[in-house]
Design an enzyme around this catalytic site. Structure first.
Site, PDB file in Angstrom:
ATOM      1  N   THR A  98       0.847  -1.184   0.000  1.00 60.40           N
ATOM      2  CA  THR A  98       0.000   0.000   0.000  1.00 60.40           C
ATOM      3  C   THR A  98       0.888   1.241   0.000  1.00 60.40           C
ATOM      4  O   THR A  98       2.097   1.158   0.176  1.00 60.40           O
ATOM      5  CB  THR A  98      -0.882   0.058   1.247  1.00 60.40           C
ATOM      6  OG1 THR A  98      -0.010   0.190   2.369  1.00 60.40           O
ATOM      7  CG2 THR A  98      -1.724  -1.184   1.389  1.00 60.40           C
ATOM      8  N   HIS A 136      22.070  35.486  34.278  1.00 63.93           N
ATOM      9  CA  HIS A 136      21.046  36.513  34.065  1.00 63.93           C
ATOM     10  C   HIS A 136      21.610  37.675  33.242  1.00 63.93           C
ATOM     11  O   HIS A 136      21.236  38.825  33.454  1.00 63.93           O
ATOM     12  CB  HIS A 136      20.503  37.026  35.401  1.00 63.93           C
ATOM     13  CG  HIS A 136      20.077  35.924  36.327  1.00 63.93           C
ATOM     14  ND1 HIS A 136      18.876  35.267  36.193  1.00 63.93           N
ATOM     15  CD2 HIS A 136      20.718  35.324  37.363  1.00 63.93           C
ATOM     16  CE1 HIS A 136      18.777  34.332  37.133  1.00 63.93           C
ATOM     17  NE2 HIS A 136      19.877  34.347  37.836  1.00 63.93           N
ATOM     18  N   ARG A 188       8.325   5.706  16.755  1.00 65.31           N
ATOM     19  CA  ARG A 188       9.635   5.789  16.114  1.00 65.31           C
ATOM     20  C   ARG A 188       9.838   7.150  15.466  1.00 65.31           C
ATOM     21  O   ARG A 188      10.880   7.791  15.608  1.00 65.31           O
ATOM     22  CB  ARG A 188       9.752   4.738  15.018  1.00 65.31           C
ATOM     23  CG  ARG A 188       9.695   3.333  15.500  1.00 65.31           C
ATOM     24  CD  ARG A 188       9.617   2.383  14.307  1.00 65.31           C
ATOM     25  NE  ARG A 188       9.948   1.033  14.712  1.00 65.31           N
ATOM     26  CZ  ARG A 188       9.031   0.104  14.985  1.00 65.31           C
ATOM     27  NH1 ARG A 188       7.747   0.377  14.874  1.00 65.31           N
ATOM     28  NH2 ARG A 188       9.410  -1.091  15.368  1.00 65.31           N
ATOM     29  N   SER A 242      25.983  43.918   5.462  1.00 59.81           N
ATOM     30  CA  SER A 242      24.873  44.845   5.376  1.00 59.81           C
ATOM     31  C   SER A 242      25.164  45.828   4.269  1.00 59.81           C
ATOM     32  O   SER A 242      26.279  46.345   4.163  1.00 59.81           O
ATOM     33  CB  SER A 242      24.718  45.581   6.712  1.00 59.81           C
ATOM     34  OG  SER A 242      23.853  46.684   6.564  1.00 59.81           O
ATOM     35  N   LYS A 249      29.319  46.604   9.533  1.00 55.46           N
ATOM     36  CA  LYS A 249      28.837  45.617  10.487  1.00 55.46           C
ATOM     37  C   LYS A 249      29.225  44.193  10.099  1.00 55.46           C
ATOM     38  O   LYS A 249      29.301  43.853   8.938  1.00 55.46           O
ATOM     39  CB  LYS A 249      27.306  45.689  10.578  1.00 55.46           C
ATOM     40  CG  LYS A 249      26.814  46.924  11.312  1.00 55.46           C
ATOM     41  CD  LYS A 249      25.306  46.899  11.339  1.00 55.46           C
ATOM     42  CE  LYS A 249      24.817  45.702  12.118  1.00 55.46           C
ATOM     43  NZ  LYS A 249      23.516  45.236  11.678  1.00 55.46           N
ATOM     44  N   ARG A 250      29.442  43.384  11.120  1.00 56.05           N
ATOM     45  CA  ARG A 250      29.663  41.964  10.874  1.00 56.05           C
ATOM     46  C   ARG A 250      28.607  41.177  11.639  1.00 56.05           C
ATOM     47  O   ARG A 250      28.692  41.006  12.848  1.00 56.05           O
ATOM     48  CB  ARG A 250      31.074  41.564  11.312  1.00 56.05           C
ATOM     49  CG  ARG A 250      32.127  42.067  10.330  1.00 56.05           C
ATOM     50  CD  ARG A 250      33.519  41.898  10.856  1.00 56.05           C
ATOM     51  NE  ARG A 250      33.831  40.482  11.066  1.00 56.05           N
ATOM     52  CZ  ARG A 250      35.035  40.051  11.456  1.00 56.05           C
ATOM     53  NH1 ARG A 250      36.018  40.923  11.662  1.00 56.05           N
ATOM     54  NH2 ARG A 250      35.251  38.770  11.638  1.00 56.05           N
ATOM     55  N   ASN A 251      27.633  40.695  10.914  1.00 54.54           N
ATOM     56  CA  ASN A 251      26.496  40.042  11.558  1.00 54.54           C
ATOM     57  C   ASN A 251      26.770  38.566  11.821  1.00 54.54           C
ATOM     58  O   ASN A 251      27.316  37.880  10.956  1.00 54.54           O
ATOM     59  CB  ASN A 251      25.253  40.170  10.668  1.00 54.54           C
ATOM     60  CG  ASN A 251      24.799  41.601  10.533  1.00 54.54           C
ATOM     61  OD1 ASN A 251      25.055  42.422  11.417  1.00 54.54           O
ATOM     62  ND2 ASN A 251      24.155  41.908   9.419  1.00 54.54           N
TER      63      ASN A 251
END
Lengths: 452, 452, 452, 452
Positions: free
Chosen positions: A107, A155, A234, A278, A284-286
């Site tokens: 099936t 924190h 499973r 960007s 910027k270094r993302n």
């Protein structure tokens, strides 16, 4: 034809890898389906259920690249039946005698579930390989930075010192357990399915059990012993384990994301020269890989939840849960599998700024020493009295200092509770010996072997 | 190239509709993106920020079918930047003077969020149309079956009577509120985005606010008043409303699924002649549409949850939440949108077997009358005393009857608490007058108008 | 003081069991917390970190029933600190010398995480016991009903035959794997925590590692080797496994729910004489336990998802993820633990109506034989040709029969493709031999031992 | 008796507020339930269904503090019926004549759903009040810091400038929409339920519709027009809206959490003098409220998901979905309600360090000016050429400077593309005029009125 960004020409690479494409991409998937049907025919021929010649013809001719996909799609839609289209397509590329013996007595779910078994086996192993690579890189980092002191943060606030090696060792510790989970799960989920109409295999009577055993063997899958058409633990376990894996990798990613903030600057992703961060803010270094690990973990978690929900099916087949798996299993596999490969890149290329780590630790006026000072005071005054003394010191402004919080020692000196030399000695060096010992213990365990 | 079954040649039709394809499919999506960039250029030209000629050239040449998708894909992967590939591809099809003025001062998110605004507007309206059609069909059914008596069922057990019209009216009632939610939400989520690098629109100073207003106007979107780069309640609300819509349709689907069981046989899906239910059990008629409504609701719910999770982003752009939306918004829209169309088919074609409904009700020996009998006994003996009498009657086996549970009246007769004629009168007809009155109230409200 | 229905006087019993109350209820929990602090003091005394006398006094006096809960609550709220209230309360019941040495150098999370370790160990084992009992009852049912023939149902529609034993064996198969998962997970999650301020154990230098080992030993927990303050895979795995367990039990519950419908009537829950089903419809027997299993699975799944989400914590302690666990771990444990006990009751008391099963199977005019007939026709005509013949037969109305669908054999007879005697032979008995063989295989495996 | 930390003596205050306790706590809840029964009796008396005297006695005597909770609990467990215990308890405190007329013809769900209606109305309004207070405080902050310049941050990296007022205005913008959602939803979810056994109100025939109208009126609830026993969109919408509210508050909390890092130091929570942050690291100031907002949002989201799932109930009552609501509705209400109050505290007490904001912005060598410089260069060279120039400048190390990235202007000067005076002018001030204008627009809208 992609209606999803995740499958689009331009963005598909964010949501997949070449190895996963080799599992899931439509041509590969269809070929795997045909291989499953070939294995079935082969096993049936061995038991004399179909002519050996038919099985050979199926094995020889069942090539996905010869299928007429448009015809298959049209038939599927026309009949609303999940595999009748495929059967018609397959018959069109098979020689006459084989046509009546392909997909014999099986099936739709036998096909898709056995494919699931192969997918879980193969993706599980792909992920395992990447986890082992990540683990190896982590142990190397942990050893190298066993004594690289930095602020522990709770924190979001810097507190007592740890070492970067210690931080990394907790990642390795977690990944090590995931490898064990993959190994334990593999023997449960790498199974085939041959259940027939309702799981009882009446079609093949009296050969059902023997046929299933042979069929699974041909495919390198375990025999499930009993049909599992609505027994979906499973699949759900596979999804759950992968969602846990993805969550750990997201934890690493988020840590890099936070420590790559220029105000902290302790870690950064390796930058490929071709990367453009960007357009409007080119300086910027993302931390894009790090961020994406978190994204993938969310997707994996949501999809894994659907697989657990799908365990609650009714009777011998439940289309509601079943079709949900069609959606969710590939998603969790693609998300976690992509994450595993990104993690290798991230960890292997991670840039560590040990000087900045030390500088940040010292930035808070030896506040990092408070735990150690508390320990010493506790020995002399008892723990809770020591705490009171600390609190007192920290709210008293020492003469000539900017604020009490900025220099713990100067503050304590005003209380006149310990010899200045002792005070100096207590803060002479960060208390990281135990951190180092824990790194050693994790490194000593080594990396899990490459074979499950 | 589809790695997902949901985007595969053979099964994509289960997870989409032609109207949704016209929104999401890659060529359509790319064209919409180019239209957004054209609208931006147009607005910029009007404010004198770029030459009018450049805007005209962009409008004329920005055709998705001219883009070199392979080049775009390669550049995207090479630079790891989400739209640099698209920009390069676009420049390649623009005349020289326009190249420097396309995508001028905007960011990736301006493009994708404005597309989101269009998607939410358009999918919201597509879904609304299908809900209104479903609602119309439901009111018709409710009116037609206002007095078609059937068993009310609680906890899966038949109890006191309702009418089929009443059941259907509760569906209509729910869908009516969804239409209101779509109308209320539309003015929140059908907005454009022009935020620039960090939301402050410094690039366009001093024209930012005016430019955004014009830009949104061009696209038929509301002006958001303030940048919403990490203000994602709109997207989450859209997802939540659609997940509620999908859940209602799944409720209808599940009801049909259960009542189509041959042991109950009160409802059934219309069957298209070409449909093939089961290969191995050809006599079966599976409620496939009904089932699939439940599947789609699960997918929609999981995706909607990701959108709520994505509201918790940090700072002025958060790639983790943002990219999650790239996955989840299309999924929830496709799932709910597909469900809405399936629901129209299901409800318009629903086959009702009123005789079987009545027969099933009577099957339990007038147990259906118990609420009414209880009401009558309560008037005479008080409510709680009446309950005790009922309990007593039902555990006493009346002479000559098979079991006490099989005939309520015979049982009660043994208690000698009411005149047999009264007893007979109480159960003469099912108490469905109030059900009918509620149907009338829902029908009287009518269907929401076609315009939101 | 309960603000939740789940903790209310009247409904708490739906969401807990006596064994779980003994783990979670406030007095029990507080005593366990004090026991943890005693174990810590004991280990510290052995290493000479605190006076032996202090440890003895702590062990002797740390009784939860002597604590002033109001004072603790007030101090907790006043200081916003999670355990300062407890410390004050504890000091109030300890002799002077011990006061300075209780909770010495440990942090809140050391206490709550070690409690988590105990909870996971104990709840894991409670659930395991109930799963083993359920498994035992299921094997008994499977063996007893190995050959009790009934309709297999797919998509809610009766199809080819299975046996009830086969259905039950698939449940046992699934539960057997859960026991393995609990056993495998126990060695990962039954661990203590001693991490100090940031995980590096600077307070205890140089005794941290030795102290942790002793501390865990005292409590019968594994040593975690490295601090796990934000390494939460253990907690997430525990939650995931329990959510899988609950899902399986919900599958059983839902199956009973459906088969208890009077229109089907094949199974029913045992009814305790004191149970009152419905006030207004006293003749009804609601499958309340079965339903509640599904409810509990939903709660468990949602809570488990929160635990996976909580794996993604930052730095050395993350209050966001941590406090989420305070909510979610008890919920998943209570939900799954309650479900496990309900499942024992349900399965042990299950009422099986074998006659009704057979009658329902036969109700569809031997449609159940279609798979078998298809198999026989396939041998003669090939599979796909056989399917066409079947389809043809079923749409042809045999003379004198009500509808074609009502009698498969009569329909086939009209096609003149097989000898009537053969046809009769094919449908002489349901093809359930393989189902029986699978039952045997599951029963032969036996029930997992009582010890993990 | 609390088995949950969330209901424990020591920690319940983290998960509730006095106003929520007044809704949910068991004595309050029971009194509300009795009030609902009184209202029902009162309405029934008006219609002549029960004696007026009985209604008066019920109103006078139905006091929760007189109920014998132990008896109720015992009866509930004994009968497994959800309200039979309560009925017995209630009868025990009522005078004889009233006993038979309390809870007359209603079902458990009538009671709990009507209570739900009251809860949704009351909690919705409690949350609304806190949102309005928060909104007010935010507008004040936004106005005050309209021009307080700070770094906009994307992907965790500082970029172009924004103002703190602008950031706060995006929060206010989002909360403003939530107030609208609460107002729109209130008319849908503040409804009563009177449905009887299966929704058809057969018991009260012919007075059902009139009775429901009166009953709802008495309680200040809307009339639902039709029974909604399995029509649960109201409950799901309520949960969804609250989960969106909680997500927004978590966004604010997370922003404070990040900006309170001492390495950034731009924001901090107000500290109550009595608060004790850390025992072992007393110099730390943890953003506990901010963190907890995120925790509560997770709980709210998970619970809201259960309510959407619960919409898919079958037939006229579905215990699976219904009991899930008993768990989930209080959780989402408590989580979001607590968050709303914490948010008031957080926002009203927020400490803003404007000097640090400016200093952090300048910390990156005027990188913040890049967007503005790009705009100016774009006007001269075209946008994409300007980008190339910027990229070029930033990878060229200017003589005498530490790194190219540290001074944008020095870098650009080396390219000789603009007059030094122009360059200096471009970076003379951050481009925040548009940010200010957006603040003004949000402030001009004002705060939503106190009445919905």
């Amino acid at each position: 034809m992609a209606t999803r960004l995740t499958d689009s020409t331009t963005y598909a690479h964010l949501w997949s890898t070449p190895q996963l494409v080799a599992v899931f991409d439509e041509p590969h998937r269809l070929q795997t389906w045909l291989d499953v049907l070939s294995a079935l025919a082969d096993a049936q021929a061995e038991l004399g259920l179909i002519p050996a010649e038919a099985a050979e013809q199926i094995a020889r001719n069942a090539r996905a690249d010869r299928l007429d996909l448009d015809l298959i799609a049209k038939t599927t839609r026309h009949t609303s039946h999940s595999t009748l289209g495929l059967i018609k397509g397959l018959q069109a590329i098979l020689p006459e005698p084989a046509r009546e013996y392909v997909y014999y007595g099986a099936t739709v779910q036998d096909l898709t579930d056995t494919w699931f078994g192969l997918v879980m086996r193969d993706v599980g192993r792909v992920v395992r390989v990447d986890l082992v690579r990540t683990h190896t890189a982590l142990l190397r980092l942990a050893a190298e930075h066993r004594d690289t002191v930095m602020a522990g943060r709770t924190h979001g606030q810097p507190g007592a010192p740890i070492t970067f090696g210690f931080k990394v060792a907790t990642w390795a510790d977690e990944i090590g357990r995931h490898v064990a989970r993959l190994d334990e799960g593999d023997r449960r989920w790498a199974v085939g399915q041959l259940a027939g109409a309702v799981g009882a295999l009446g079609f093949f009577e009296p050969d059902g059990v023997a046929l299933r055993r042979l069929f699974c063997q041909r495919l390198g899958l375990h025999d499930p012993v009993i049909s599992w058409t609505t027994t979906r633990d499973r699949v759900a376990e596979f999804g759950s384990v992968l969602s846990l894996v993805a969550a750990t990798l997201a934890r690493i990613g988020n840590e890099v994301f936070e420590l790559q903030r220029p105000e902290i600057g302790e870690l950064s992703e390796a930058v490929r020269p071709s990367t453009v961060g960007s357009i409007t803010m080119p300086h910027k270094r993302n931390p894009e890989t790090s961020e994406h690990l978190d994204t993938l973990a969310r997707v994996a978690r949501a999809a894994a939840g659907l697989l657990v929900e799908g365990m609650v099916g009714t009777h011998e087949r439940d289309g509601r849960a079943w079709k949900t798996e069609w959606f969710a299993l590939p998603e969790v596999a693609l998300a976690a599998g992509t994450a595993a490969q990104l993690a290798v890149d991230l960890v292997e290329g991670l840039v560590v700024d040990a000087e900045r780590m030390r500088a940040n630790l010292d930035g808070s006026g030896r506040g990092w020493a408070s735990e150690r000072v508390l320990a010493e005071l506790s020995r002399r005054f008892g723990k809770h009295r020591a705490q009171e003394l600390m609190q007192q010191a920290l709210t008293r402004k020492p003469p000539g200092s900017a604020t009490a919080e900025q220099d713990l020692i100067a503050s304590l000196a005003t209380l006149d509770i310990a010899d200045p030399a002792d005070l100096a000695a207590w803060v002479a060096r960060p208390a990281i010996a135990t951190a180092g010992a824990m790194v050693d213990a994790i490194v000593a365990r080594g990396t899990p072997g490459m074979v499950g």
